[in-house]
Write an enzyme that holds these catalytic residues in place. Structure first.
Site, PDB file in Angstrom:
ATOM      1  N   ASP A 111       0.870  -1.191   0.000  1.00 11.84           N
ATOM      2  CA  ASP A 111       0.000   0.000   0.000  1.00 11.84           C
ATOM      3  C   ASP A 111       0.898   1.229   0.000  1.00 11.84           C
ATOM      4  O   ASP A 111       0.945   1.981   0.978  1.00 11.84           O
ATOM      5  CB  ASP A 111      -0.905  -0.062   1.248  1.00 11.84           C
TER       6      ASP A 111
ATOM      7  N   CYS B 200      -3.127   4.599  -4.229  1.00  6.92           N
ATOM      8  CA  CYS B 200      -3.850   5.869  -4.348  1.00  6.92           C
ATOM      9  C   CYS B 200      -3.471   6.560  -5.662  1.00  6.92           C
ATOM     10  O   CYS B 200      -3.824   7.708  -5.870  1.00  6.92           O
ATOM     11  CB  CYS B 200      -3.572   6.758  -3.150  1.00  6.92           C
TER      12      CYS B 200
HETATM   13  N1  SAH Z   1      -1.365   0.597   4.914  1.00 13.40           N
HETATM   14  C1  SAH Z   1      -1.543   1.759   5.750  1.00 13.40           C
HETATM   15  C2  SAH Z   1      -0.736   2.971   5.283  1.00 13.40           C
HETATM   16  C3  SAH Z   1      -0.725   3.265   3.818  1.00 13.40           C
HETATM   17  S1  SAH Z   1      -0.064   4.836   3.361  1.00 13.40           S
HETATM   18  C4  SAH Z   1      -3.008   2.112   5.867  1.00 13.40           C
HETATM   19  O1  SAH Z   1      -3.839   1.657   5.092  1.00 13.40           O
HETATM   20  O2  SAH Z   1      -3.365   2.860   6.778  1.00 13.40           O
HETATM   21  C5  SAH Z   1       1.563   4.507   2.942  1.00 13.40           C
HETATM   22  C6  SAH Z   1       2.484   4.281   4.113  1.00 13.40           C
HETATM   23  O3  SAH Z   1       3.798   3.997   3.593  1.00 13.40           O
HETATM   24  C7  SAH Z   1       2.650   5.474   5.040  1.00 13.40           C
HETATM   25  O4  SAH Z   1       2.401   5.066   6.362  1.00 13.40           O
HETATM   26  C8  SAH Z   1       4.114   5.890   4.857  1.00 13.40           C
HETATM   27  O5  SAH Z   1       4.687   6.390   6.038  1.00 13.40           O
HETATM   28  C9  SAH Z   1       4.763   4.586   4.449  1.00 13.40           C
HETATM   29  N2  SAH Z   1       6.005   4.664   3.663  1.00 13.40           N
HETATM   30  C10 SAH Z   1       6.372   5.617   2.773  1.00 13.40           C
HETATM   31  N3  SAH Z   1       7.543   5.295   2.193  1.00 13.40           N
HETATM   32  C11 SAH Z   1       7.938   4.104   2.713  1.00 13.40           C
HETATM   33  C12 SAH Z   1       9.052   3.239   2.489  1.00 13.40           C
HETATM   34  N4  SAH Z   1      10.003   3.570   1.616  1.00 13.40           N
HETATM   35  N5  SAH Z   1       9.122   2.091   3.191  1.00 13.40           N
HETATM   36  C13 SAH Z   1       8.152   1.775   4.086  1.00 13.40           C
HETATM   37  N6  SAH Z   1       7.067   2.542   4.334  1.00 13.40           N
HETATM   38  C14 SAH Z   1       6.954   3.692   3.668  1.00 13.40           C
END
Ligand code: SAH
Length: 448
Positions: free
Chosen positions: A378, A405
């Site tokens: 996600d 998204c």
């Molecule tokens: N699955 C969760 C969050 C999705 S949003 C939900 O549905 O609520 C995307 C998430 O990816 C965010 O929390 C962001 O902090 C995280 N993120 C962004 N870049 C990342 C990376 N390189 N590695 C791990 N997580 C990351």
């Protein structure tokens, strides 16, 4: 040519809300138009491959048109599809996803009709910038289209009015106590943003993004809390940087609760002010239910949840016997995810949440639980890095649940997964952001 007047038939809409018309082989983008409009347009700007034009007069209005309900519809940069009936918007979003898969992914897949929900008051989160009003006073609002000029805020149809009332009250207290708004040009001033999140019960957690822990902030927080019963906690987040990123790294709880608690799919989640949480909880719940229906319900499988935020999807989808490993880059969210596993009765033995880049996810999961059976991804709008796709595909999970998204990067990534032998069966758009050009999409990829 610039200043020409053309009659255009609008045949498409872009996610930014521009109508698309063609004349003499050239594509024209026209704001405030709807599919089916025939309109007289003034050419504003002509580029090699396309041009921008302004709507002068509707020769034949489309049946998909509607009068925008919002008083600042034309000025605000928020909702780009307010002039279109919501039923037409849902169809448009299904088409956005279809077109991305066809054009970017080169894939002809079934795209289901968009799942729709409430058109207004659906947002559980707002983040208003503070700025200087005409007389130097503290004002708050949303940015105007493509600018950092603040449109003072009275009401936004996408959210509960209480957010506006809290924003206004905060600006008023700030003005009385001579607490200055931050000035982007000089870097001076204290108040940068007010970020608020509301749960489904109506509790609100407030976070003031500030340049320093100023002595006037605690009295401000106390006054704000005294005015609004629904506020369960007030935090400050300190951000001294000069860029556009909202949050800094340090968050301090001034009073009340450290986290906001909300429920999704019958589970309870703690969410910190700086952790990600879907802005439309009702639709997020339906999205996760769809996710659960798409993946195997085999008990005891290994699930890897990449970009897991506060652990919401993994915890909603996993059976108690499943081994769940989540990876997320924001530390406060990982702390929430660990608490959330406990609150929802997951055993420590079957649960691991790791703070780090998604690229380390497969290795962490293998080390503790062995090969993943289901991988959930996600990611943010930019989609998956090549390295992440490679580690995911090489782990050879039975199924990959991809929630996105941005359908353009989703389609791009699904095409790369195809080279690794993963087929995208069908896609379902979920409208988590009605009236805006955004849409969430869920797909499940399986190995042939
Ligand atoms: N699955 C969760 C969050 C999705 S949003 C939900 O549905 O609520 C995307 C998430 O990816 C965010 O929390 C962001 O902090 C995280 N993120 C962004 N870049 C990342 C990376 N390189 N590695 C791990 N997580 C990351």
């Amino acid at each position: 040519m610039k200043n020409d007047i053309l009659e255009l038939e609008i045949t498409d809409i872009t996610p930014e809300g521009f109508g698309v018309g063609r004349s003499d082989g050239k594509v024209y983008f026209v704001a405030d138009t709807a599919i089916g409009d025939v309109a007289k347009c003034l050419v504003l700007k002509e580029l090699k491959s396309h041009a921008f034009a302004k709507l002068l007069e509707l020769v034949k209005p489309s049946k998909a048109r509607t009068e925008p309900q919002c008083p600042v519809a034309k000025k605000c940069g928020g909702c780009s599809l307010q002039h279109i009936l919501y039923s037409a918007e849902a169809e448009l979003k299904q088409n956005f996803v279809k077109q991305s898969f066809a054009r970017i992914g080169n894939m002809d897949i079934l795209v289901n009709p968009t799942e729709i929900g409430a058109e207004s008051k659906y947002r559980n989160k707002v983040q208003y910038p503070f700025g200087k009003g005409e007389n130097g006073e503290c004002v708050f609002g949303y940015y105007a289209k493509r600018s950092h000029r603040i449109i003072p805020h009275e009401q936004c149809l996408l959210q509960d009015n209480v957010f506006t009332q809290i924003g206004a009250c905060c600006a008023e207290i700030a003005n009385k106590s001579f607490l200055k708004p931050y000035d982007e040009a000089t870097g001076k001033g204290v108040l940068r943003h007010i970020v608020m999140r509301k749960n489904r019960k109506g509790d609100i957690l407030v976070c003031l993004v500030v340049t320093e822990n100023h002595k006037k902030l605690l009295p401000l927080a106390e006054k704000l809390k005294a005015k609004f019963d629904c506020i369960t906690g007030i935090h400050i987040n300190i951000n001294k940087r000069r860029d556009n990123v909202i949050f800094g790294t340090e968050t301090i709880c001034l009073l009340g609760d450290k986290v906001l608690q909300d429920t999704l799919c019958g589970k309870t989640f703690n969410i910190s002010p700086t952790a990600f949480y879907q802005v439309n909880a009702e639709m997020a719940q339906r999205l996760y239910q769809k996710g659960k229906s798409l993946v195997s319900d085999k008990k005891g499988k290994v699930i890897l949840d990449l970009y897991c935020g506060a652990g919401t999807i993994g915890i909603c989808l996993a059976n108690s016997e499943d081994k769940l490993c989540g990876v997320e880059i924001i530390e406060s969210a990982v702390i929430n995810a660990k608490e959330n596993a406990i609150i929802n009765g997951r055993s420590e033995e079957n649960t691991l949440f790791v703070c780090g880049d998604a690229a380390i996810g497969v290795a962490e999961c293998k080390k503790r639980f062995g090969d993943p059976y289901t991988i959930i991804v996600d990611p943010p709008r930019k989609g998956l890095d090549k390295e992440v796709i490679q580690t995911v595909a090489e782990a050879s999970p039975k199924e990959i649940l991809y929630i996105s998204c941005d359908h353009a990067t989703l389609a791009r990534d699904c095409a790369i997964f195809k080279e690794y032998g993963y087929t995208t069966c069908e896609a379902t758009p979920f409208d988590l952001f009605p009236r805006t050009g955004h849409v969430e999409t869920i797909v499940c990829l399986r190995k042939q």
